[in-house]
Enzyme design. Structure first.
Site, PDB file in Angstrom:
ATOM      1  CB  CYS A  84      -0.892  -0.039   1.210  1.00  0.00           C
ATOM      2  SG  CYS A  84      -1.679   1.403   1.367  1.00  0.00           S
ATOM      3  CB  CYS A 111      -7.561  -0.479   3.208  1.00  0.00           C
ATOM      4  SG  CYS A 111      -6.812  -0.862   4.836  1.00  0.00           S
ATOM      5  CD  GLN A 124     -12.177 -11.242  18.519  1.00  0.00           C
ATOM      6  OE1 GLN A 124     -11.348 -10.497  18.110  1.00  0.00           O
ATOM      7  NE2 GLN A 124     -12.307 -11.285  19.859  1.00  0.00           N
ATOM      8  CE1 TYR A 180     -14.638  -6.425  30.838  1.00  0.00           C
ATOM      9  CE2 TYR A 180     -14.236  -8.569  31.704  1.00  0.00           C
ATOM     10  CZ  TYR A 180     -14.171  -7.161  31.824  1.00  0.00           C
ATOM     11  OH  TYR A 180     -13.886  -6.584  32.924  1.00  0.00           O
ATOM     12  CG  ASP A 237     -12.341 -11.273  24.469  1.00  0.00           C
ATOM     13  OD1 ASP A 237     -11.466 -10.526  24.580  1.00  0.00           O
ATOM     14  OD2 ASP A 237     -12.792 -11.811  23.498  1.00  0.00           O
ATOM     15  CB  CYS A 256      -6.788  -7.198  22.262  1.00  0.00           C
ATOM     16  SG  CYS A 256      -7.751  -5.815  23.213  1.00  0.00           S
TER      17      CYS A 256
END
Ligand SMILES: C[S@@+](CC[C@H](N)C(=O)[O-])C[C@H]1O[C@@H](n2cnc3c(N)ncnc32)[C@H](O)[C@@H]1O
Length: 471
Positions: free
Chosen positions: A93, A179, A303, A332, A401, A428
């Site tokens: 890109c 993208c 996700q 969560y 999570d 994450c």
């Protein structure tokens, strides 16, 4: 300086780094890049001073101009590349430098994985003081075109309507043509929409004057059904030329199944307002993970990389010990995905989630997949979990999570109080994972497995699954 910025070196080494006062802002220095921060910036030294150099990677030798000097570290921008790292590649890109969304796109994919693995290990060691064997990160076979969702700001820039991504640390939008990490249908929809908005004269939001209509466009794609949802976040409830807009979007994007609107009249950087409504089509998309189908509403979390998500959930499924009798709490839970993925081996499933639409989706998802032993509660995990405990409920397995900030301390205390045999922590953010694991460790939980999964190729983000059991 936050030690968490470092991607290498032990804590002791870092403590030894002394302030060096001779570094001058505006001067250029030759810097050997020897590490990578957790957020993808090169790390080198000028004398003993640590210097962070955006867009540099280990193995580069650069001349870089110092732009700021703090007590114990400096920042510098590349002026000249004297020697390129052998791990450096040409990103596919051309907007990588301006956009800042793919911080690692100029690094070979196997080296991206290497550094993510390092960052997880380092965070556990340094922040959590945990010595754990981190399993080799699971990478993606084809690490492009994996994202199923884009949140795209819309604005007038230099008399032109632009839709794209914010430049790092700015409100300048890099106009998006294509993208490399988005599903191709998303790039296509952006192009079509941009043209139609211009042709119909629908004004983008002007954040200086708080005028105009369209603030953000959120595009979601279902990988399994090749279907799209467009959510327009607008300042005003009324969208001029709405019927024409809908009809042209439908005509030019045949994959479109849903057009939604979220109204956000506030002067704010927060993307969404409180009202979300259907403009055309279905109020949800359906996607699959493994053999389960999931209903996903406009405001629900799902996700972003469905291919790696299946791998992630399979790791969780394999890790937990379930015989069909156990009670599993999925805290969560979003639209219920992880818990429902495990449900066939569980006696009872309880999910907790803060977004009302996501809880409705979770309930529907249980129903659609014929899972009858699942209940979902709306509310904060740290509020609902203690209530469940007061009702006498006791889980055998707890899955958490949380978002990047990790779990509230009070939730970890509730978990230690109910003493589940196993805890699965899906994270994450290695830094908050390490912080929370240390707490759970002192509360009597041993770490059995740490498995990083690359859910976000080309970016510095990494997902980690940690399995813990009662000592
Ligand atoms: C990282 S997502 C995980 C969702 C789900 N487990 C999955 O795999 O798709 C985190 C979720 O936690 C929710 N959330 C954020 N803060 C919360 C809280 N205090 N209590 C319960 N849920 C929360 C968010 O809305 C989001 O759906």
């Amino acid at each position: 300086m936050s030690l968490a910025r470092f991607g290498y070196g032990s804590c002791n080494q870092l403590m030894e780094i002394q302030q060096e006062s001779k570094i001058i802002i505006g001067e250029s220095y030759q810097i050997d890049i020897i590490g990578l921060t957790h957020d993808g910036e090169g790390v080198g030294r000028i004398g003993k001073m640590v210097v962070f150099v955006p867009q540099a990677i280990p193995g580069d030798l650069v001349i870089a101009k110092v732009i700021s000097v703090k007590k114990t570290y400096a920042r510098a921008l590349i002026n000249q590349m004297i020697k390129s790292s052998s791990d450096r590649i040409e990103p596919s890109c051309s907007l990588v430098k301006q956009c800042g969304g793919c911080q690692l796109a100029h690094l070979q994919y196997d080296k991206q994985l290497y550094w993510k693995q390092q960052h997880v290990s380092e965070a556990l060691k340094r922040i959590g003081k945990i010595k754990a064997n981190v399993l080799p990160i699971i990478g993606m076979e084809n690490p492009t075109a994996y994202r199923n969702k884009a949140q795209i700001p819309v604005a007038f820039q230099n008399q032109e309507l632009v839709m794209g991504f914010y430049q790092k640390r700015s409100h300048n939008i890099v106009d998006l043509e294509y993208c490399q990490i988005q599903h191709p249908l998303i790039s296509k929809a952006v192009q079509v929409m941009k043209r139609i908005l211009v042709e119909l004269g629908i004004a983008p939001y002007d954040e200086q004057n708080h005028t105009g209509v369209l603030r953000h466009v959120v595009i979601r794609v279902s990988f399994s059904e090749k279907a799209l949802m467009i959510l327009m976040v607008t300042r005003t409830r009324k969208i001029p030329q709405l019927n024409e807009l809908i009809s042209r979007l439908r005509h030019e994007i045949p994959e479109l199944e849903s057009i939604m609107q979220n109204v956000n009249p506030a002067v704010t950087n927060v993307i969404y307002g409180s009202e979300t409504r259907l403009l055309w089509g279905k109020p949800y998309l359906i996607d699959e993970i493994g053999k389960l189908k999931f209903v996903i509403s406009a405001r629900s979390f799902f996700q972003v990389n469905p291919i790696q998500t299946k791998i992630l959930y399979d790791v969780v499924k394999k890790a937990v010990f379930l015989t069909g009798k156990e009670t599993v709490w999925d805290l969560y839970c979003g639209i219920g995905t992880i818990g429902l993925y495990l449900a066939e081996n569980a006696g009872q499933l309880i999910g907790v989630e803060i977004i009302p639409e996501a809880v409705e989706d979770a309930r529907l998802n249980a129903k659609c997949n014929g899972i009858e032993h699942a209940v979902f509660y709306l509310g904060k995990a740290e509020v609902i979990a203690p209530k469940l405990v007061r009702q006498g409920l006791r889980p055998d397995v707890i899955i958490v999570d949380p978002p990047r900030k990790g779990c509230e301390l009070s939730l970890l205390q509730t978990i230690s109080q109910v003493k589940p045999a196993q805890i699965v922590y899906v994270s994450c953010n290695p830094a908050t994972l390490a912080r929370d694991l240390e707490i759970l460790n002192t509360m009597g939980y041993a770490i059995d497995m740490v498995q990083p999964v690359d859910v976000f190729p080309q970016t510095y983000h990494v997902e980690t699954i940690c399995l813990m059991s009662k000592k």
